[in-house]
Design a protein around this motif. Structure first.
Motif, short mmCIF file in Angstrom:
data_model
loop_
_atom_site.label_atom_id
_atom_site.label_comp_id
_atom_site.label_asym_id
_atom_site.label_seq_id
_atom_site.Cartn_x
_atom_site.Cartn_y
_atom_site.Cartn_z
N VAL A 76 -4.29 5.43 0.95
CA VAL A 76 -5.00 5.45 2.24
C VAL A 76 -5.22 6.87 2.76
O VAL A 76 -5.78 7.04 3.84
N ARG A 83 0.83 -1.20 0.00
CA ARG A 83 0.00 0.00 0.00
C ARG A 83 0.87 1.25 0.00
O ARG A 83 2.04 1.20 0.41
N VAL A 119 -2.05 -7.03 6.72
CA VAL A 119 -3.47 -6.69 6.66
C VAL A 119 -4.27 -7.83 7.28
O VAL A 119 -4.08 -9.00 6.91
N ALA A 141 -4.67 -2.52 8.65
CA ALA A 141 -3.36 -2.75 8.04
C ALA A 141 -2.30 -1.92 8.76
O ALA A 141 -2.57 -0.80 9.21
N MET A 195 0.07 3.96 8.36
CA MET A 195 0.99 4.13 7.22
C MET A 195 2.24 4.88 7.67
O MET A 195 2.21 6.08 7.95
N THR A 212 -8.78 0.71 8.15
CA THR A 212 -7.79 1.46 8.93
C THR A 212 -6.39 1.03 8.53
O THR A 212 -6.11 -0.16 8.44
N THR A 213 -5.54 2.03 8.28
CA THR A 213 -4.15 1.74 7.91
C THR A 213 -3.22 2.60 8.75
O THR A 213 -3.41 3.81 8.85
N SER A 228 1.96 -0.92 8.29
CA SER A 228 3.12 -1.04 7.42
C SER A 228 4.34 -1.45 8.23
O SER A 228 4.97 -0.64 8.91
N CYS A 244 2.58 -4.24 3.88
CA CYS A 244 1.74 -4.06 5.07
C CYS A 244 1.20 -5.42 5.51
O CYS A 244 0.93 -6.29 4.67
#
Length: 324
Positions: free
Chosen positions: A269, A264, A292, A302, A284, A281-282, A304, A290
């Motif tokens: 995002v 990603r 997930v 997710a 980042m 929801t990420t 990273s 990532c």
């Protein structure tokens, strides 16, 4: 550059910014108030009355030199001591910087608007508050340093979506990630808040909550979103935020339907940090791989981190075994 190197470089940059900020505050505070200070400043007290003084230039230079020697000594000891020395480096830099800056602010406030240094007020309250703040800063430095260990992970899986776990054995997977630019942003906004608070403590300005609060809140929020640790164990997935590993989000293994590794980008995002988007929801911190998860209830989450494929494989195996 691997994840551990990035974290080390980020910690060094943070320490350097902190050291430079404290040095600037110590050296600049008396000159900034020079128009309201006597030519000599009371710098030592015997009880509630001052019994020693220094010229204004010396009152600026002397604590700055003490801090410079301390910071350089800690930096040297930290490089020699490696990971084991990190907690003590954090304790010394944070508590020492807060203590010296607080004492300097107390001295300036005590001398403010006095005709001669012998008329300076007491520093008792200021020093007491400073000791409490320095102790709290030292505890935070210890907690942050204790979280600097190396990451570990399970066995190679050859790209499989599940990991074979022999009967009677337990595997764990751990990965960390950090964004040095978010660390820098947190440091700079925090320095603005600290500088305003220090100026208020020294009596140079009124307490400006409209300035301090937004920068302090922004610094705290960015700091907690600037690094993350993901851990998979028998109990499920824990995602811990910030240098102190708090707050923590937890998912039981049986509550996770599936896990996967997916690439990603911030553009997908909606930016950096803790993001909510159509993908769920990420967290980042950097573009790319990532971990997930797809919970049985709620949207996808997710984060990273490196080595996400092995984390997902282990999580799928644990989820499948506990669901069966």
């Amino acid at each position: 550059m691997n994840d551990r190197t990035k974290r080390t470089n980020g910690a060094r940059w943070g320490a350097a910014i902190w050291a430079a900020g404290v040095l600037a505050a110590l050296a600049a505070l008396p000159p900034a108030a020079s128009s309201r200070l006597p030519k000599r400043l009371a710098t030592h007290w015997g009880g509630s009355s001052p019994d020693g003084s220094m010229p204004l230039w010396a009152a600026s230079l002397f604590p700055a030199l003490i801090w410079a020697v301390l910071a350089l000594s800690v930096a040297f000891a930290g490089r020699r001591g490696g990971v084991a020395a990190r907690p003590w480096v954090g304790v010394t830099l944070l508590s020492g910087g807060v203590f010296l800056a607080g004492v300097q602010a107390s001295i300036v406030r005590a001398n403010l608007d006095r005709a001669v240094w012998s008329e300076a007020g007491s520093v008792g309250t200021g020093v007491t508050v400073t000791i409490v703040a320095a102790t709290a800063a030292g505890v935070l430095g210890w907690l942050a340093g204790r979280r600097g260990g190396a990451a570990t992970s399970g066995e190679e899986t050859g790209g499989a979506t599940r990991m074979e776990i022999p009967e009677g054995e337990r595997f764990a997977w751990l990965s960390r990630a950090a964004n040095p630019w978010l660390h820098l942003t947190a440091a700079l906004t925090g320095l603005v808040a600290a500088a305003a608070a220090l100026a208020a403590a020294g009596g140079l300005i009124d307490l400006q909550w409209a300035l301090i609060a937004p920068f302090a809140i922004a610094s705290t929020l960015v700091l907690f979103c600037s690094s993350v640790q993901a851990r998979v164990t028998e109990t499920g997935l824990d995602v811990a935020f910030g240098p102190f590993g708090w707050p923590v989000r937890h998912w039981e293994a049986q509550d996770i339907e599936s896990a996967r590794a997916e690439s990603r980008t911030p553009a997908q995002v909606g930016g950096w940090g803790y993001r909510l988007s159509g993908l769920g929801t990420t967290v980042m911190l950097r573009a790319g791989e990532c971990l997930v998860i797809h919970p049985r209830k709620g949207t996808e989450f997710a984060v990273s981190v490196d080595d996400a494929e092995r984390g997902a494989a282990l999580l799928n195996s644990l989820s499948n075994r506990q669901a069966s």
